[in-house]
Design a protein around this motif. Structure first.
Motif: not given
Length: 298
Positions: A77-84, A99-109
């Motif tokens: 996915l597109p990233e910032t200059k900090a590679s996030t 195209s997915h049923d459920v999303v996990a959001l946050g680990p190590g972002l």
């Protein structure tokens, strides 16, 4: 508040099924130095029964994740200059969610400002059930009102420090003094704004992890001090998001998830000792934990 003690059943798989029958999980995770969180969450979801797991990762980190995760699909996915993760990836992520049923959001972002802004936008925009952990929770600090705008059910999985920041309490110690009260009051305050169509579930991690929604709570009895190790929470997120993808209600998935997580930790402690346990040991023991759980229910 009703305290629940009975755990949900795991039904046997039917013969006429395929990978799509067991949930399509999207994990949005990872940043420089935190690829382990993305790895642990994704692999835990697979080991917990998900048919398909996709990891959305900053594009420069994709090659290493393709090497580490042979059974998980990766999506650069597109990233910032900090590679996030970058705001430029908003539309692409929403399309991926479809195209997915459920999303996990946050680990190590990470807590990089642009990534934090995008996380808050995703929380109120994604039209899928979400499990929000780690930097997803950090983004909500001071912005809890964003939860009033969620489109589907949400599970939050804070440790006591994250919980203190969400609630505005002074410290993790303050949370620990009244764990059940803190968890239930927080859930009730959010749920009142949501009405009956959407549900928020809180998983307050720690010794005797608490699972709470608006009307009931569960206090877990599995687990041990060896699980006080970096990455154990990422594994729990993967387990819960997997069970939701397989069709469990968000409360049942959270309740069963914390039990299985602790049970796998107990099995790992017997094999490795509490002192030497690491998070990947919990994942390695998930198959034994699910087998034992099924036998206990016969």
């Amino acid at each position: 508040m009703i305290q629940i003690k009975k755990l949900p059943e795991l039904t046997p798989r039917k013969s006429d099924t395929h990978k799509g029958s067991y949930g399509r999980v999207l994990v949005l995770a990872g940043s420089p130095g935190m690829t382990g969180a993305a790895y642990l969450c994704s692999k835990a979801a697979l080991r917990s029964g998900s048919g398909i797991v996709t990891l959305g990762i900053p594009e420069s980190l994709n090659p290493v994740m393709e090497t580490k995760l042979t059974c998980v699909m990766t999506y650069p996915l597109p990233e910032t200059k900090a590679s996030t993760l970058s705001n430029k990836g908003r539309k692409e992520i929403l399309k991926l969610c479809e195209s997915h049923d459920v999303v996990a959001l946050g680990p190590g972002l990470s807590q990089q400002p642009e990534t934090k802004d995008m996380i808050l936008w995703l929380i109120k925009t994604i039209d899928r059930t979400m499990v929000i952990d780690a930097d997803g929770l950090n983004a909500l600090t001071g912005n809890v009102n964003v939860l009033h705008k969620i489109k589907r059910n949400v599970v939050l999985t804070p440790h006591p420090g994250e919980m203190s920041r969400l609630t505005g309490l002074g410290s993790a110690k303050d949370v620990q003094k009244e764990r059940l009260v803190t968890a239930t009051q927080f859930v009730q305050s959010i749920q009142k704004k949501l009405g009956d169509e959407k549900k928020i579930v809180l998983v307050l991690k720690g010794d005797k992890t608490i699972v709470a929604d608006y009307g009931k709570a569960y206090v877990n009895r599995t687990g041990n001090p060896g699980m006080a190790t970096a990455g154990a929470g990422d594994v729990l997120t993967g387990i819960i998001v997997s069970l939701i993808g397989q069709g469990f209600d968000v409360f049942d998935a959270s309740q069963l998830g914390v039990y299985i997580h602790g049970l796998a930790g107990d099995i790992a402690a017997k094999k490795k000792g509490e002192l030497s346990m690491i998070a990947s040991d919990i994942i390695d023991c998930l198959p034994d934990a699910f087998i034992k759980y099924k036998k206990e229910r016969r």
